[in-house]
Design a protein around this motif. Structure first.
Motif, PDB file in Angstrom:
ATOM      1  N   LEU A   1       0.880  -1.167   0.000  1.00 13.79           N
ATOM      2  CA  LEU A   1       0.000   0.000   0.000  1.00 13.79           C
ATOM      3  C   LEU A   1       0.912   1.210   0.000  1.00 13.79           C
ATOM      4  O   LEU A   1       1.802   1.313   0.847  1.00 13.79           O
ATOM      5  N   THR A   2       0.724   2.113  -0.943  1.00 14.96           N
ATOM      6  CA  THR A   2       1.668   3.221  -1.012  1.00 14.96           C
ATOM      7  C   THR A   2       1.065   4.479  -1.616  1.00 14.96           C
ATOM      8  O   THR A   2       0.134   4.417  -2.401  1.00 14.96           O
ATOM      9  N   GLY A   3       1.636   5.567  -1.210  1.00 16.68           N
ATOM     10  CA  GLY A   3       1.334   6.838  -1.853  1.00 16.68           C
ATOM     11  C   GLY A   3       2.576   7.363  -2.527  1.00 16.68           C
ATOM     12  O   GLY A   3       2.538   8.368  -3.231  1.00 16.68           O
ATOM     13  N   GLN A   4       3.720   6.690  -2.295  1.00 16.79           N
ATOM     14  CA  GLN A   4       4.984   7.269  -2.727  1.00 16.79           C
ATOM     15  C   GLN A   4       5.990   6.303  -3.335  1.00 16.79           C
ATOM     16  O   GLN A   4       7.077   6.730  -3.712  1.00 16.79           O
ATOM     17  N   ALA A   5       5.688   5.034  -3.414  1.00 16.14           N
ATOM     18  CA  ALA A   5       6.685   4.085  -3.929  1.00 16.14           C
ATOM     19  C   ALA A   5       7.003   4.369  -5.385  1.00 16.14           C
ATOM     20  O   ALA A   5       6.122   4.689  -6.175  1.00 16.14           O
ATOM     21  N   ASP A   6       8.273   4.237  -5.707  1.00 15.71           N
ATOM     22  CA  ASP A   6       8.663   4.384  -7.106  1.00 15.71           C
ATOM     23  C   ASP A   6       8.519   3.033  -7.807  1.00 15.71           C
ATOM     24  O   ASP A   6       8.385   1.993  -7.167  1.00 15.71           O
ATOM     25  N   GLU A   7       8.545   3.071  -9.118  1.00 15.16           N
ATOM     26  CA  GLU A   7       8.356   1.861  -9.919  1.00 15.16           C
ATOM     27  C   GLU A   7       9.395   0.801  -9.574  1.00 15.16           C
ATOM     28  O   GLU A   7       9.089  -0.389  -9.518  1.00 15.16           O
ATOM     29  N   GLU A   8      10.625   1.230  -9.309  1.00 21.37           N
ATOM     30  CA  GLU A   8      11.703   0.293  -8.982  1.00 21.37           C
ATOM     31  C   GLU A   8      11.379  -0.502  -7.711  1.00 21.37           C
ATOM     32  O   GLU A   8      11.613  -1.707  -7.649  1.00 21.37           O
ATOM     33  N   SER A   9      10.827   0.156  -6.702  1.00 20.62           N
ATOM     34  CA  SER A   9      10.476  -0.521  -5.448  1.00 20.62           C
ATOM     35  C   SER A   9       9.334  -1.507  -5.655  1.00 20.62           C
ATOM     36  O   SER A   9       9.317  -2.582  -5.057  1.00 20.62           O
TER      37      SER A   9
ATOM     38  N   VAL B   1       8.625  -3.062  -8.522  1.00 22.17           N
ATOM     39  CA  VAL B   1       9.201  -4.178  -9.269  1.00 22.17           C
ATOM     40  C   VAL B   1      10.028  -5.058  -8.330  1.00 22.17           C
ATOM     41  O   VAL B   1       9.950  -6.293  -8.398  1.00 22.17           O
ATOM     42  N   HIS B   2      10.793  -4.432  -7.446  1.00 21.05           N
ATOM     43  CA  HIS B   2      11.588  -5.194  -6.474  1.00 21.05           C
ATOM     44  C   HIS B   2      10.681  -6.084  -5.630  1.00 21.05           C
ATOM     45  O   HIS B   2      10.975  -7.264  -5.411  1.00 21.05           O
ATOM     46  N   ALA B   3       9.570  -5.521  -5.145  1.00 22.19           N
ATOM     47  CA  ALA B   3       8.642  -6.300  -4.326  1.00 22.19           C
ATOM     48  C   ALA B   3       8.001  -7.427  -5.134  1.00 22.19           C
ATOM     49  O   ALA B   3       7.817  -8.533  -4.626  1.00 22.19           O
ATOM     50  N   LYS B   4       7.682  -7.167  -6.391  1.00 24.00           N
ATOM     51  CA  LYS B   4       7.099  -8.218  -7.239  1.00 24.00           C
ATOM     52  C   LYS B   4       8.084  -9.365  -7.421  1.00 24.00           C
ATOM     53  O   LYS B   4       7.715 -10.532  -7.353  1.00 24.00           O
ATOM     54  N   ASN B   5       9.342  -9.021  -7.628  1.00 25.31           N
ATOM     55  CA  ASN B   5      10.362 -10.036  -7.889  1.00 25.31           C
ATOM     56  C   ASN B   5      10.853 -10.735  -6.621  1.00 25.31           C
ATOM     57  O   ASN B   5      11.135 -11.924  -6.643  1.00 25.31           O
ATOM     58  N   SER B   6      10.965 -10.002  -5.533  1.00 22.53           N
ATOM     59  CA  SER B   6      11.585 -10.548  -4.316  1.00 22.53           C
ATOM     60  C   SER B   6      10.594 -10.988  -3.250  1.00 22.53           C
ATOM     61  O   SER B   6      10.957 -11.716  -2.340  1.00 22.53           O
ATOM     62  N   ALA B   7       9.358 -10.500  -3.345  1.00 19.29           N
ATOM     63  CA  ALA B   7       8.370 -10.822  -2.306  1.00 19.29           C
ATOM     64  C   ALA B   7       7.117 -11.446  -2.899  1.00 19.29           C
ATOM     65  O   ALA B   7       6.106 -11.569  -2.213  1.00 19.29           O
ATOM     66  N   ASN B   8       7.166 -11.814  -4.191  1.00 21.07           N
ATOM     67  CA  ASN B   8       5.999 -12.379  -4.858  1.00 21.07           C
ATOM     68  C   ASN B   8       4.765 -11.504  -4.638  1.00 21.07           C
ATOM     69  O   ASN B   8       3.689 -11.988  -4.292  1.00 21.07           O
ATOM     70  N   LEU B   9       4.947 -10.198  -4.803  1.00 23.32           N
ATOM     71  CA  LEU B   9       3.889  -9.224  -4.533  1.00 23.32           C
ATOM     72  C   LEU B   9       2.628  -9.553  -5.318  1.00 23.32           C
ATOM     73  O   LEU B   9       2.656  -9.684  -6.533  1.00 23.32           O
ATOM     74  N   HIS B  10       1.532  -9.698  -4.589  1.00 28.77           N
ATOM     75  CA  HIS B  10       0.249 -10.004  -5.218  1.00 28.77           C
ATOM     76  C   HIS B  10      -0.339  -8.756  -5.882  1.00 28.77           C
ATOM     77  O   HIS B  10      -0.873  -8.826  -6.986  1.00 28.77           O
ATOM     78  N   ALA B  11      -0.238  -7.615  -5.178  1.00 30.15           N
ATOM     79  CA  ALA B  11      -0.827  -6.386  -5.706  1.00 30.15           C
ATOM     80  C   ALA B  11      -0.206  -5.176  -5.022  1.00 30.15           C
ATOM     81  O   ALA B  11       0.341  -5.275  -3.928  1.00 30.15           O
TER      82      ALA B  11
END
Length: 131
Positions: A89-97, A99-109
């Protein structure tokens, strides 16, 4: 009492209150709703729940928090508990962060503040379907 939990982590108490209120309203008492105001506290709550034989199904975490950012927190969670569904959940995350979460934490959404209640519930329900 349920032994299945949803953990919300955000450094703003009002955000945590709102998340829990919206989740309880739509999902009822099927789940335990836990909160933490830092990633470090989130890891402690996670450990306590696991020690109490509670299944943590989903973690919703803010990205920008003091100490540890949300993508790093969710990565730590995923490394230890790969079955927990992760949502940022974010108001400020950049695209890199993200993508990092998707790749490293299997981010669902990734939900962006301000989120809608419908969007939150749809995301949580789709995460629960993965389990």
């Amino acid at each position: 009492m349920s032994n299945k939990a949803i953990l919300c982590v955000d450094d703003e108490f009002i955000i945590l209150e709102t998340l829990v209120e919206q989740l309880e309203k739509k999902l009822g008492n099927k789940y335990i709703y836990e909160t933490a105001e830092t990633a470090e506290e989130g890891l402690e709550v996670l450990e306590e729940l696991i020690n109490d034989n509670v299944d943590i199904l989903i973690i919703v975490s803010d990205w920008l928090m003091p100490g540890m950012k949300g993508d790093e927190f969710l990565t730590k969670v995923y490394q230890q508990f790969p079955d927990i569904v992760t949502v940022m959940l974010t108001g400020q995350a950049d695209e890199e962060s993200i993508v990092h979460a998707k790749n490293s934490a299997n981010l669902h959404a990734c939900l962006f503040k301000p989120w809608s209640e419908e969007e939150l519930i749809r995301t949580i329900k789709s995460g629960l379907e993965k389990l």
